[in-house]
Scaffold this motif. Structure first.
Motif, mmCIF file in Angstrom:
data_model
loop_
_atom_site.group_PDB
_atom_site.id
_atom_site.type_symbol
_atom_site.label_atom_id
_atom_site.label_comp_id
_atom_site.label_asym_id
_atom_site.label_seq_id
_atom_site.Cartn_x
_atom_site.Cartn_y
_atom_site.Cartn_z
ATOM 1 N N PHE A 56 14.727 87.240 -39.587
ATOM 2 C CA PHE A 56 14.435 87.217 -38.055
ATOM 3 C C PHE A 56 15.448 86.641 -37.305
ATOM 4 C CE2 PHE A 56 9.772 88.463 -38.085
ATOM 5 C CZ PHE A 56 9.934 89.539 -39.099
ATOM 6 N N ARG A 57 16.013 87.138 -36.165
ATOM 7 C CA ARG A 57 17.018 86.478 -35.355
ATOM 8 C C ARG A 57 16.307 84.895 -34.737
ATOM 9 N NH1 ARG A 57 18.814 88.293 -30.651
ATOM 10 N NH2 ARG A 57 21.085 87.686 -30.967
ATOM 11 N N SER A 58 15.018 85.051 -34.663
ATOM 12 C CA SER A 58 14.372 83.911 -34.136
ATOM 13 C C SER A 58 14.396 82.782 -35.133
ATOM 14 C CB SER A 58 12.904 83.962 -33.962
ATOM 15 O OG SER A 58 12.141 84.632 -34.975
ATOM 16 N N LEU A 59 14.920 83.010 -36.324
ATOM 17 C CA LEU A 59 15.355 81.590 -37.045
ATOM 18 C C LEU A 59 16.554 80.980 -37.013
ATOM 19 C CD1 LEU A 59 14.094 83.376 -40.516
ATOM 20 C CD2 LEU A 59 13.110 81.255 -39.427
ATOM 21 N N GLY A 60 17.430 81.492 -35.878
ATOM 22 C CA GLY A 60 18.740 80.823 -35.695
ATOM 23 C C GLY A 60 18.290 79.607 -34.940
ATOM 24 N N ASN A 61 18.989 78.508 -35.413
ATOM 25 C CA ASN A 61 18.864 77.275 -34.743
ATOM 26 C C ASN A 61 17.630 76.431 -34.908
ATOM 27 O OD1 ASN A 61 21.727 76.839 -33.975
ATOM 28 N ND2 ASN A 61 21.347 78.436 -32.294
ATOM 29 N N ARG A 62 16.692 77.170 -35.885
ATOM 30 C CA ARG A 62 15.236 76.602 -35.932
ATOM 31 C C ARG A 62 14.612 76.759 -37.325
ATOM 32 N NH1 ARG A 62 11.092 80.005 -32.247
ATOM 33 N NH2 ARG A 62 9.384 78.685 -33.358
ATOM 34 N N GLY A 63 15.325 77.574 -38.032
ATOM 35 C CA GLY A 63 14.617 77.532 -39.467
ATOM 36 C C GLY A 63 15.734 76.832 -40.206
ATOM 37 N N ALA A 64 15.241 77.114 -41.701
ATOM 38 C CA ALA A 64 16.203 76.239 -42.816
ATOM 39 C C ALA A 64 16.157 77.229 -43.944
ATOM 40 C CB ALA A 64 15.651 75.031 -42.967
ATOM 41 N N THR B 247 6.523 92.547 -44.682
ATOM 42 C CA THR B 247 6.803 93.999 -44.477
ATOM 43 C C THR B 247 8.241 94.189 -43.603
ATOM 44 O OG1 THR B 247 5.757 93.621 -42.221
ATOM 45 C CG2 THR B 247 4.449 94.537 -43.886
ATOM 46 N N ALA B 248 8.999 93.335 -43.321
ATOM 47 C CA ALA B 248 10.454 93.372 -42.778
ATOM 48 C C ALA B 248 11.510 93.331 -43.728
ATOM 49 C CB ALA B 248 10.440 92.352 -41.604
ATOM 50 N N LEU B 249 11.140 92.889 -45.089
ATOM 51 C CA LEU B 249 12.115 92.481 -46.053
ATOM 52 C C LEU B 249 12.907 93.936 -46.397
ATOM 53 C CD1 LEU B 249 9.944 90.335 -48.467
ATOM 54 C CD2 LEU B 249 11.791 89.741 -47.030
ATOM 55 N N GLY B 250 14.248 93.887 -46.371
ATOM 56 C CA GLY B 250 14.854 94.889 -46.072
ATOM 57 C C GLY B 250 15.169 95.618 -47.607
ATOM 58 N N SER B 251 15.944 96.478 -47.837
ATOM 59 C CA SER B 251 16.051 97.547 -48.745
ATOM 60 C C SER B 251 17.268 97.089 -49.485
ATOM 61 C CB SER B 251 16.189 98.870 -48.292
ATOM 62 O OG SER B 251 17.448 99.178 -47.486
ATOM 63 N N ARG B 252 18.402 96.266 -49.120
ATOM 64 C CA ARG B 252 19.379 95.714 -49.681
ATOM 65 C C ARG B 252 19.259 94.909 -50.964
ATOM 66 N NH1 ARG B 252 23.971 95.296 -44.713
ATOM 67 N NH2 ARG B 252 22.531 93.370 -44.343
ATOM 68 N N TYR B 253 18.291 94.296 -50.793
ATOM 69 C CA TYR B 253 17.864 93.176 -52.273
ATOM 70 C C TYR B 253 17.843 94.032 -53.113
ATOM 71 C CZ TYR B 253 16.329 90.237 -48.098
ATOM 72 O OH TYR B 253 16.107 89.670 -46.866
ATOM 73 N N LEU B 254 18.590 92.932 -54.560
ATOM 74 C CA LEU B 254 18.278 93.643 -55.763
ATOM 75 C C LEU B 254 16.806 93.047 -56.127
ATOM 76 C CD1 LEU B 254 18.885 94.115 -58.605
ATOM 77 C CD2 LEU B 254 20.077 91.820 -58.894
ATOM 78 N N ARG B 255 16.233 93.900 -56.222
ATOM 79 C CA ARG B 255 14.633 93.630 -56.620
ATOM 80 C C ARG B 255 14.201 93.579 -58.058
ATOM 81 N NH1 ARG B 255 10.332 95.708 -52.403
ATOM 82 N NH2 ARG B 255 11.517 95.454 -50.477
ATOM 83 N N ARG B 256 13.688 92.190 -58.359
ATOM 84 C CA ARG B 256 13.382 92.216 -59.634
ATOM 85 C C ARG B 256 11.594 91.646 -59.702
ATOM 86 N NH1 ARG B 256 18.168 87.562 -61.176
ATOM 87 N NH2 ARG B 256 19.800 89.363 -61.218
ATOM 88 N N TYR B 257 11.160 92.721 -60.844
ATOM 89 C CA TYR B 257 9.786 92.402 -60.712
ATOM 90 C C TYR B 257 9.605 91.582 -61.895
ATOM 91 C CZ TYR B 257 8.879 95.819 -57.125
ATOM 92 O OH TYR B 257 8.694 96.397 -55.931
ATOM 93 N N HIS B 258 8.509 90.553 -62.139
ATOM 94 C CA HIS B 258 8.110 90.035 -63.129
ATOM 95 C C HIS B 258 6.964 90.582 -63.608
ATOM 96 C CE1 HIS B 258 10.165 85.841 -62.533
ATOM 97 N NE2 HIS B 258 11.130 86.651 -62.573
#
Length: 372
Positions: A285-293, A355-366
């Motif tokens: 999320f854009r809201s993480l800019g300058n506040r998340g880590a 639910t916002a996690l995008g489709s470009r990730y390499l998904r690995r299922y354990h």
């Protein structure tokens, strides 16, 4: 084909199965179902439902008819409830796939009754609104339905449910108000054929409110996927999701320099930046800019500047030169930062992050272990 810089989303199926076991024990002797709507909260409904079914789950809740139709081949013998109700003109399709529509209006009830009259009767559920003011029969309509048995004539009602508005806060008086109203309304019914349906109120947080809220069936969703069910309590669920970005570039910066769109962060001295290959197109999320880590080499690295579509930047000036290199992983969700932690920094909830996690990730299922 993913390249070496592709971010990796890891989904621990064994943890999902373990969370189902924890929740099943929590609500016993009630039955534990599972909400797998919104593609199992973004984690892949086909894969997740298979794991839950092997773990013993036989009651699945989805939002839409399309979700139910996609799920049916995955769990061909399970009960699938369509929470958004009966779409207009869809009775035949719902019945053909042995789905259970959760009827929430008198019009939907009449549509299903007409179908049951002209075809073979098929089961349905009722949604009774006790305070959410979203989907479901109002108190007025529920009283009318209970007082006129003809309105349900010919419909096998197998389940009746309501939904708690404040169940993550056990002290909220809304919980007991809704519980009291649900009991009062369901006790008014002369159920068709004298067969009382199963009842449910508890989703994830409701599972932890006590036995009064468990009734016959619980329908957790978020807690299955590792999210915190209750405010102010330690999280009893196993973490399910890990997300690692990759460092694409390391940059030296100096006094007065800025980073990102809008130049929203200005450096007060020399430092270094890690440019990471994930952005808001990937659900950061854009809201993480300058506040998340994020966490680089196990150390917290504050996000500086705005999140852009494909990139984010973190200040790594406090790390040694040897601590990280181009291509190294960066923890966005993992041992140092849960989905709920990231959500708090973003000013939202863990549900929205998942639910916002995008489709470009390499998904690995354990893989999950065998059924107990």
């Amino acid at each position: 084909m993913p390249d070496a810089s592709t971010a990796v989303l890891t989904i621990d199926l064994a943890a999902i199965a373990e969370n189902y076991r924890i929740l099943s024990e929590q609500v016993a002797p009630a039955t534990c179902g599972a909400a797998v709507k919104a593609d199992a909260y973004g984690l892949g409904a086909a894969t997740v439902a298979s794991v839950l079914h092997r773990a013993g789950c036989d009651h699945f809740f989805v939002a839409t008819l399309d979700e139910a139709l996609a799920l049916r081949p995955i769990v061909p013998t399970a009960q699938i409830y369509v929470l958004n109700g009966l779409p207009a003109g869809a009775a035949e399709a719902v019945a053909a796939e042995n789905l259970i529509p959760v009827l929430g209006t008198l019009e939907q009830i009449e549509d299903w009754r007409q179908h049951c009259r002209t075809a073979r009767p098929k089961p349905a559920a009722l949604m009774i609104d006790t305070g959410m003011s979203r989907l479901g029969l109002s108190e007025k309509d529920t009283v009318r339905l209970a007082g006129d048995p003809a309105l349900l004539q010919g419909i096998p009602i197998v389940h009746a449910m309501s939904h708690l508005a404040c169940s993550d806060d056990e002290a909220n008086p809304m919980n007991i108000r809704q519980l009291t109203l649900f009991r009062a309304l369901t006790e008014r019914f002369p159920w068709p054929g004298g067969a009382k349906p199963t009842l449910s109120m508890a989703a994830s947080s409701g599972c932890f409110l006590g036995t009064d809220y468990h009734f016959d069936l619980a329908r957790p969703g978020a807690s299955l996927y590792g999210l915190e069910p209750m405010i102010g309590r330690p999280n009893p669920m196993r973490p399910v999701v890990a997300l690692e970005g990759k460092i694409l570039q390391i940059r030296d910066v100096d006094l007065g320099m800025t980073v990102g769109y809008g130049a929203t962060h200005q450096f007060k001295g020399r430092s270094r930046l890690a440019v990471i290959g994930v952005g808001y197109a990937d659900g950061i999320f854009r809201s993480l800019g300058n506040r998340g880590a994020v966490f680089v080499a196990g150390e917290r690295a504050p996000i500086v500047g705005r999140i852009s579509m494909d990139l984010m930047t973190a200040d790594i000036g406090h790390l040694s030169l040897s601590a990280c290199r181009v291509g190294d992983p960066v923890e966005i969700i993992g041992p140092h930062q849960s989905v709920d932690d990231l959500a708090r920094d973003a000013g939202t909830i863990g549900y929205e992050i998942l639910t916002a996690l995008g489709s470009r990730y390499l998904r690995r299922y354990h893989a999950a272990g065998p059924r107990a």
